[in-house]
Scaffold this motif. Sequence first.
Motif, PDB file in Angstrom:
ATOM      1  N   GLY A 145      18.865  11.671  -7.242  1.00  0.00           N
ATOM      2  CA  GLY A 145      18.079  11.051  -8.299  1.00  0.00           C
ATOM      3  C   GLY A 145      18.958  10.408  -9.361  1.00  0.00           C
ATOM      4  O   GLY A 145      18.543   9.485 -10.052  1.00  0.00           O
ATOM      5  N   ASP A 175      11.374   7.805  -6.821  1.00  0.00           N
ATOM      6  CA  ASP A 175      10.546   8.416  -7.869  1.00  0.00           C
ATOM      7  C   ASP A 175       9.714   7.361  -8.595  1.00  0.00           C
ATOM      8  O   ASP A 175       8.541   7.593  -8.920  1.00  0.00           O
ATOM      9  N   GLY A 188      10.393  11.330  -3.881  1.00  0.00           N
ATOM     10  CA  GLY A 188      11.077  11.300  -2.584  1.00  0.00           C
ATOM     11  C   GLY A 188      10.360  12.066  -1.481  1.00  0.00           C
ATOM     12  O   GLY A 188       9.998  11.490  -0.445  1.00  0.00           O
ATOM     13  N   ASP A 192       8.443  10.430   1.745  1.00  0.00           N
ATOM     14  CA  ASP A 192       8.954  10.838   3.065  1.00  0.00           C
ATOM     15  C   ASP A 192       7.781  11.234   3.974  1.00  0.00           C
ATOM     16  O   ASP A 192       7.671  10.796   5.125  1.00  0.00           O
ATOM     17  N   GLY A 285      19.913  15.002  -3.043  1.00  0.00           N
ATOM     18  CA  GLY A 285      18.480  15.164  -2.774  1.00  0.00           C
ATOM     19  C   GLY A 285      17.892  14.191  -1.758  1.00  0.00           C
ATOM     20  O   GLY A 285      17.127  14.587  -0.879  1.00  0.00           O
TER      21      GLY A 285
HETATM   22  O1  KG4 Z   1      20.235  16.115  -5.751  1.00  0.00           O
HETATM   23  P1  KG4 Z   1      18.947  16.201  -6.484  1.00  0.00           P
HETATM   24  O2  KG4 Z   1      18.166  17.476  -6.360  1.00  0.00           O
HETATM   25  O3  KG4 Z   1      19.165  15.959  -8.027  1.00  0.00           O
HETATM   26  C1  KG4 Z   1      20.041  14.999  -8.546  1.00  0.00           C
HETATM   27  O4  KG4 Z   1      21.272  15.268  -8.636  1.00  0.00           O
HETATM   28  O5  KG4 Z   1      19.514  13.901  -8.868  1.00  0.00           O
HETATM   29  O6  KG4 Z   1      18.043  14.945  -6.034  1.00  0.00           O
HETATM   30  C2  KG4 Z   1      16.742  14.737  -6.482  1.00  0.00           C
HETATM   31  C3  KG4 Z   1      16.241  13.407  -5.917  1.00  0.00           C
HETATM   32  C4  KG4 Z   1      14.888  12.982  -6.451  1.00  0.00           C
HETATM   33  O7  KG4 Z   1      14.957  11.626  -6.859  1.00  0.00           O
HETATM   34  C5  KG4 Z   1      13.955  13.158  -5.256  1.00  0.00           C
HETATM   35  O8  KG4 Z   1      12.857  12.260  -5.251  1.00  0.00           O
HETATM   36  C6  KG4 Z   1      14.906  12.870  -4.115  1.00  0.00           C
HETATM   37  O9  KG4 Z   1      16.116  13.489  -4.496  1.00  0.00           O
HETATM   38  N1  KG4 Z   1      14.431  13.436  -2.829  1.00  0.00           N
HETATM   39  C7  KG4 Z   1      14.097  12.674  -1.755  1.00  0.00           C
HETATM   40  C8  KG4 Z   1      13.638  13.585  -0.768  1.00  0.00           C
HETATM   41  N2  KG4 Z   1      13.720  14.863  -1.262  1.00  0.00           N
HETATM   42  C9  KG4 Z   1      14.213  14.740  -2.529  1.00  0.00           C
HETATM   43  N3  KG4 Z   1      14.140  11.347  -1.559  1.00  0.00           N
HETATM   44  C10 KG4 Z   1      13.708  10.880  -0.361  1.00  0.00           C
HETATM   45  N4  KG4 Z   1      13.238  11.683   0.630  1.00  0.00           N
HETATM   46  C11 KG4 Z   1      13.192  13.026   0.457  1.00  0.00           C
HETATM   47  N5  KG4 Z   1      12.731  13.802   1.457  1.00  0.00           N
END
Ligand code: KG4
Length: 358
Positions: A145, A175, A188, A192, A285
Motif C-alpha cells: 500500500g 484501494d 486489494g 482480487d 501486501g
Molecule cells: O504490506 P501491507 O500490509 O502494508 C503496507 O506496507 O502498505 O500492504 C497493504 C496493501 C493494501 O493496499 C491492500 O489493498 C493490498 O496490500 N492487498 C492486496 C491484496 N491483499 C492486500 N492487493 C491486491 N490483491 C490482494 N489480494
Amino acid sequence: MITGERTPMYTLGIESSCDETAAAVLKDAREVLSNVVASQVGVHKDYGGVVPELASREHIKNICYVVDRALTDAHMANHDLDGIAVTNGPGLIGSLLVGVSYAKALAYSLNKPLVPINHIEGHIYSAFLEHTAIEYPLLALVVSGGHTALYFSPQPEKYKLIGKTRDDAAGEAFDKVAKLLGLGYPGGPIIDKLAEKGNPRAVKFSPLKITDGRLDFSFSGLKTAVLRFVELEKLRPVEASMENISGKVLDLLASFQYAAVRTLLDRAKRAAQLTKPCSIILTGGVACNRLLRVTFKESFAEMGLPVYYPSPSLTTDNAAMIAAAGYPKLVRRLFGKRGRGRSFLPLDLNAYSNLKLA
Ligand code: KG4
Ligand code: ZN
C-alpha cells in the motif's frame, strides 16, 4: 543468510510502521514461534485509507498487549530474549515512533541488544521464513500500500534500487479504485475476489509508457483511466449490497487488475533480463494477489527463474519478517569479531518516515 550458527537464539520483532501493530518471536533464522498482528482496518475503513493520527493512537493503545501476547504465544518471558529488532522506517512517523520508543524502553530495561530494521528489508526477508532454496543474486519486487519498488540484491543485506513508482503505490491504486466503486477497504483483497468473475480483456487500458529507459512504475494514469470509464459509463458506487454488482463493474475490476499485474510483470521481467538474478522474490501486501502470483510463477518459469512469495499472513505487514531481518544483524553483533563484548543499545535510535534501503 546466517542459519543456526548459535542455537537457539530468540529475537523479538516489533512492527508499527503503518496500520498494523505487530510483534513476533523468532527462533534462529526462520522458526516463527509467535506472530501477533493487531489490525486497525476497523478504525480506518470508513475513511477509505489510513488516517495517520488515528493509527498512532491505536498503536499506543495496542503495543503492550501485542508484545505480551507474542511472548505468551511463544511460551517465553521477556528476559529469555536474545535481542530485539524494530522497524524504524519508512512509514508514518507517528506510528513508527510508537514501536521505536517501546523497543528502546524494553531493550534498555532488559539490557538486550536492539537493531533497527528497514521495513522494506523486512518484506524481503519474509520470503526466507518459508523458503530455504532462495539463491543470490536475487530480484525482489516489494509491492504494497505504501511501496512499489524493485531491488537487486547481489548478496545478503546489499541492495540496489532498480525501479520505483513515480506516483501511487500499486496497493494504493487497488484501494482507491475500490473506494471509487464503494467496495470497501482495503480494496486489494476485495478486487482480487471480485475480479475472478469479470473479463480481464473487456476494458482496454493502454500499457504504461516510460520512455527514459528507467524501470520505474506509475499507477496514477491507470487509476484515472478507471475513473474516466466510471464517469463515461455512469457506473454507480456499489453501496451496501455486494450481491448485485453489475457485470460491467466486474469486467472493469478484472481489467484494472490485469493491467496492474501486466505493468508489474513487464518491469520485473526487464529488470531480470538486465540483472540476471537466480531467484525472484514477490512480497508486500499486493503480493497476496492471486493473479499476480500465478502470472509471475508462470512467466518467470519460462525464463527458468523460480519465484518465491510468503504465505499471505507473512506477505502483509507483520513482525516475524522484522525479526528475520534482525537475526543476522544480531548474530553479528553478539558473536561477530567486532561486536563481541560490546553493548548494542542505540539509545539515540530514531524513526525516519523516508528511510531508504538503497
Ligand atoms: O504490506 P501491507 O500490509 O502494508 C503496507 O506496507 O502498505 O500492504 C497493504 C496493501 C493494501 O493496499 C491492500 O489493498 C493490498 O496490500 N492487498 C492486496 C491484496 N491483499 C492486500 N492487493 C491486491 N490483491 C490482494 N489480494
Ligand atoms: Zn509493508
